[in-house]
Design an enzyme around this catalytic site. Structure first.
Site, short mmCIF file in Angstrom:
data_model
loop_
_atom_site.label_atom_id
_atom_site.label_comp_id
_atom_site.label_asym_id
_atom_site.label_seq_id
_atom_site.Cartn_x
_atom_site.Cartn_y
_atom_site.Cartn_z
N SER A 40 0.83 -1.19 0.00
CA SER A 40 0.00 0.00 0.00
C SER A 40 0.88 1.26 0.00
O SER A 40 1.73 1.41 -0.87
CB SER A 40 -0.97 -0.05 1.19
OG SER A 40 -2.05 0.82 0.99
N ASP A 155 -5.76 -3.70 -2.57
CA ASP A 155 -4.74 -3.43 -1.56
C ASP A 155 -4.19 -4.71 -0.93
O ASP A 155 -4.94 -5.54 -0.41
CB ASP A 155 -5.36 -2.56 -0.48
CG ASP A 155 -4.35 -1.89 0.43
OD1 ASP A 155 -3.48 -2.60 0.96
OD2 ASP A 155 -4.43 -0.66 0.60
#
Length: 269
Positions: A40, A155
């Protein structure tokens, strides 16, 4: 001889700007990682650093970020899979790093995402770096998923916010992990549906942190910047996150040098 140093830069949204301060502190002490794995926001900062950007350059861009620089509303209504498109983020990253590929990076780098079709983790090690870090950073329901090679990618923090196994497999003999979520303080009640969804992700992240503490067999040094209740989904207080990351790096210089004995990292092209 030096032991090779791997950095794990964990996910944490705006809190992940702490990674930039941490890298600045290490640079000043001539501690340079041999390998980087990120998830991320950690993937974005890690990729920028691995591309050859100095922490000061990353800082200048990061601290001047505004929501309008990264947010493009997705107007497809309930049929969409995310509130925001990723076009602005892509344009910003390409303007900073260029359309770089993994084999062009100056430091070996990997990042992770999740394929929601198979339910499995995906590690990126070749091809477009920009595609990889956007996939790694596409927060569920906030950003639309990235579709690539038959996969629908979100993610990496959904399954593994601190990808230590990845950097271990790259060849790191000593691993330092920076977790910008840590023991986040939650102080405000959600004020609507979207804040409620985001708070759910906060709770999930904190539970993952607790689990990771029990499973961090590959990590030699686990570090958490003191970011209090800073909201990972708001583009503000970025200078605060940077400073806390810098303080964390400076406070752990001796510990990191001890890990990679003798007292100097391996250098950087």
């Amino acid at each position: 001889m030096n032991r090779t140093l791997g950095l794990v830069l964990g996910g944490g949204g705006a809190r992940g700007i702490a990674h930039v301060g941490f890298l600045q502190a290490l640079d000043e002490e001539e501690i340079y990682p041999d390998y980087i794995a990120g998830c991320s926001m950690g993937s974005i900062v890690g990729a920028a650093y691995a591309s050859g950007m100095k922490p000061e350059q990353i800082k200048e861009i990061a601290l001047n970020l505004k929501l309008k620089d990264i947010a493009k509303p997705n107007l497809g209504g309930l049929r969409t899979m995310g509130l925001l498109k990723t076009e602005k983020i892509r344009d910003l990253l390409i303007s900073v790093m260029g359309d770089i590929t993994f084999d062009q990076l100056k430091i070996p780098f990997r990042c992770n995402a999740v394929d929601i079709m198979s339910g499995k983790a995906v590690t990126f090690s070749e091809g477009s770096v920009i595609d990889a870090i956007i996939a790694s950073s596409s927060i569920p329901s906030v950003f639309e998923p990235i579709k690539k090679n038959g996969m629908v990618l979100l993610d990496g923090g959904v399954l593994d916010r601190m990808p230590a196994q990845i950097v271990k497999d790259m060849g790191a003999e000593r691993i330092v992990a920076v977790d910008p979520i840590g023991t986040m303080n939650i102080s405000e009640e959600p004020s609507g549906l979207i804040p409620l969804i985001l708070r759910m992700f906060d709770v999930q992240d904190m539970q993952n942190t607790a689990r990771l503490h029990l499973e961090r067999k590959y990590i030699d040094l686990w570090l958490e910047p003191s970011l209090g209740s800073m909201n990972q989904y708001m583009v503000k207080d970025l200078d605060f996150a940077y400073e806390k990351g810098y303080e964390l790096g400076k406070a752990n210089v001796k510990n990191i040098k001890r890990l990679v004995h003798p007292l100097r990292g391996t250098g950087r092209n």
